[in-house]
Design an enzyme around this catalytic site. Structure first.
Site, PDB file in Angstrom:
ATOM      1  N   GLU A   1      -5.070  -0.241   1.955  1.00 47.58           N
ATOM      2  CA  GLU A   1      -3.732  -0.328   1.364  1.00 47.58           C
ATOM      3  C   GLU A   1      -3.116  -1.723   1.462  1.00 47.58           C
ATOM      4  O   GLU A   1      -2.114  -1.923   2.175  1.00 47.58           O
ATOM      5  CB  GLU A   1      -2.782   0.685   2.030  1.00 47.58           C
ATOM      6  CG  GLU A   1      -3.200   2.125   1.870  1.00 47.58           C
ATOM      7  CD  GLU A   1      -2.141   3.122   2.343  1.00 47.58           C
ATOM      8  OE1 GLU A   1      -1.124   2.680   2.909  1.00 47.58           O
ATOM      9  OE2 GLU A   1      -2.335   4.329   2.139  1.00 47.58           O
TER      10      GLU A   1
ATOM     11  N   GLU B   1      -7.419   9.267   1.674  1.00 48.98           N
ATOM     12  CA  GLU B   1      -6.262   9.761   2.413  1.00 48.98           C
ATOM     13  C   GLU B   1      -5.439  10.675   1.521  1.00 48.98           C
ATOM     14  O   GLU B   1      -5.190  10.360   0.358  1.00 48.98           O
ATOM     15  CB  GLU B   1      -5.348   8.623   2.901  1.00 48.98           C
ATOM     16  CG  GLU B   1      -5.899   7.821   4.050  1.00 48.98           C
ATOM     17  CD  GLU B   1      -4.897   6.831   4.617  1.00 48.98           C
ATOM     18  OE1 GLU B   1      -3.681   7.098   4.543  1.00 48.98           O
ATOM     19  OE2 GLU B   1      -5.347   5.795   5.131  1.00 48.98           O
TER      20      GLU B   1
HETATM   21  C1  FCB Z   1      -1.088   5.592   4.954  1.00 45.64           C
HETATM   22  C2  FCB Z   1      -1.808   4.806   6.049  1.00 45.64           C
HETATM   23  C3  FCB Z   1      -2.234   5.669   7.206  1.00 45.64           C
HETATM   24  C4  FCB Z   1      -1.160   6.664   7.585  1.00 45.64           C
HETATM   25  C5  FCB Z   1      -0.721   7.453   6.373  1.00 45.64           C
HETATM   26  C6  FCB Z   1       0.308   8.517   6.679  1.00 45.64           C
HETATM   27  O1  FCB Z   1      -0.290   4.743   4.219  1.00 45.64           O
HETATM   28  O2  FCB Z   1      -2.941   4.176   5.517  1.00 45.64           O
HETATM   29  O3  FCB Z   1      -2.566   4.821   8.269  1.00 45.64           O
HETATM   30  O4  FCB Z   1      -0.120   6.017   8.189  1.00 45.64           O
HETATM   31  O5  FCB Z   1      -0.207   6.583   5.420  1.00 45.64           O
END
Ligand code: FCB
Length: 498
Positions: free
Chosen positions: A224, A405
């Site tokens: 990210e 994620e």
């Molecule tokens: C993302 C991050 C991860 C975690 C989630 C909830 O942005 O990559 O580390 O904090 O959010």
């Protein structure tokens, strides 16, 4: 949530889905979106796993493609602890979390989920869950305390044990090189504003590739980059805590360059393993029917998504964003000949992280359209998963995709009977898996899905208050208790579907 509120939200959901269908998707996708959107509101923390009775008939059982990779994700600073062991140096997150007022309750990652010591039990937990893939990150300051020089063998050995232990349990490792824990010494020398950091990152990547060898089938470069740019340099609520837009976009360029150099470094090892970027993508929708809102959503999409996707997959930064930044911006002035060719070095896959949509008004403010989770920035909208996956495939071609994620924080508590009932998380995951399944059916080459997160952990500025794990961590004892969602996920994995 009261039933009346829920009904109102459901009505709004249907209305908004109609607007979405008209806002760029194909008729087929838009129609499917309408059906899915009515399921959207089943997914808050207070929702029953069976879904809302007004949400329409349950879909037929869904099967995922053979060999679909069911996984979970974590990152080093959020779970490892052992902040001063085996030669680990300090990162910007050590500094930031130890600065009074920066994190909730003054929480730090000093101990976190103590995974550095409990890794073997944690791997057993993953095996018991039936995970096929585990995404974790390497802590740069464990490998190079000050961000440069000879790699620290004790740091590499920890990750070797992890990789070997995963293989022994039949779980494929997926390793992120950088999940925000920049060595503090490099920050002191200018951090990501300094072009030299990009070369330090390439050296570090090379050390990790050679240290862990070809037993890591999939590498991810920078987690990210947008969050570093926005949270770290625009708004300042993540390390290094700056509020400097001009620096922010310079950092964006350097993070992209670091990504490209890492891809090249992997190719130079001759390893036959795969690599790609890990991007959090936010579908951007106009908040109303006005041309101004449509224009705002388009520009915002440039800053949220195309700024990161375009250079990697098309070799050019989006013209509208560059024009908006202006020729005098530090970023625009920093782009050198050859940089875009480096950034566009071909990758093997794209890792997508999806949490929330964004809705833009004509004056480019964001408004909230859906119920939010405990994380006030997260609107619960599974259709956004479908929209972003299909959009990426439509706009950038059939590059293999992994979801690295997606998840929900819930106010989980350990019940008197020793269980954790997180029915809302189950509903959330079911709705998002369903949206991903529809994307696959519509041609998206999605090969795996990693729930955020395996364990409750240090949620950055939110400290330990937000629990995102499938597995509850009782921090005083460090006991792990699989939540209801973990038991449910085990069955999903067994059935390869839901
Ligand atoms: C993302 C991050 C991860 C975690 C989630 C909830 O942005 O990559 O580390 O904090 O959010």
């Amino acid at each position: 949530m009261s039933i009346l509120t829920r009904r109102r939200l459901l009505r709004d959901a249907a209305l908004s889905a109609t607007a979405t269908a008209g806002a760029g998707l194909s008729a087929a996708a838009g129609g499917a979106g309408l059906a899915a959107a009515t399921g959207v509101l089943t997914a808050g923390c207070d929702s029953p796993p069976g879904g809302d009775p007004t949400a329409g008939p349950a879909p037929d059982r869904l099967r995922f493609p053979r060999d679909f990779g069911w996984g979970a994700a974590t990152s080093a600073y959020q779970i490892e602890g052992a902040a001063k062991e085996d030669g680990r140096g300090e990162s910007v997150w050590d500094t930031f979390s130890h600065t009074p007022g920066r994190t909730r309750n003054g929480d730090t990652g000093d101990v976190a989920a103590d995974h550095y010591h409990r890794w073997a039990d944690d791997l057993d937990l993953m095996r018991d869950l039936g995970l096929g893939s585990y995404r974790f990150s390497v802590s740069w300051p464990r490998i190079q305390a000050d961000g440069t020089g000879k790699p620290n063998q004790r740091g590499l050995d920890f990750y070797k044990r992890l990789v070997d232990g995963l293989h022994e349990r039949g779980i494929a490792p997926m390793v992120t090189l950088f999940h925000w824990d920049l060595p503090q010494a490099l920050q002191d020398a200018g951090g990501w504003e300094n072009r030299d950091t990009v070369h330090r990152f390439a050296d570090y990547a090379d050390a990790v590739f050679r240290g862990l060898g070809d037993r890591v089938p999939v590498w991810l470069t920078v987690n990210e980059p947008k969050t570093v740019v926005q949270n770290g340099y625009l708004w300042g609520h993540h390390a290094p805590g700056r509020q400097d837009p001009d620096a922010a976009y310079l950092v964006a360029h350097h993070l992209q360059l670091a990504h490209g150099l890492a891809v090249r470094a992997l190719r130079a090892t001759g390893h036959d393993t795969r690599i790609g970027p890990a991007l959090n993508l936010h579908p951007c929708y106009p908040a109303d029917d006005s041309p101004a809102a449509a224009a705002a959503a388009k520009l915002h999409d440039g800053y949220e998504n195309r700024l990161y996707l375009d250079p990697i997959f098309t070799g050019a930064y989006p013209a509208d964003v560059l024009a908006h930044l202006g020729p005098d911006s530090r970023m625009v002035r920093a782009i050198r000949d050859g940089d875009l060719a480096t950034i566009a070095t071909p990758v093997d896959l794209l890792a997508v992280q999806y949490y929330t949509p964004l809705y833009l008004t004509g004056d480019r403010n964001t408004v909230t359209r859906w119920p939010t989770s405990e994380a006030d920035w997260q609107q619960i909208y599974p259709q956004g998963m479908y929209d972003i996956l299909t959009r990426v495939t439509r706009d950038y071609g059939p590059v293999p995709i992994t979801v690295t994620e997606n998840g929900l924080p819930c106010p989980d508590t350990l019940g008197p009977d020793g269980t954790v009932d997180d029915a809302g998380r189950i509903a959330f995951l079911r709705d998002h898996f369903t949206a991903a399944h529809r994307a696959i059916a519509d041609g998206v080459p999605l090969e795996s899905y990693h729930v955020w997160s395996l364990l409750d952990n240090f949620e950055w500025a939110e400290g330990y208050d937000q629990r995102w794990g499938l597995v509850y961590v009782d921090y005083p004892t460090q006991r792990r208790i699989p939540k209801a969602s973990a038991h449910w996920y085990r069955q999903v994995i067994r059935d390869n579907g839901l």
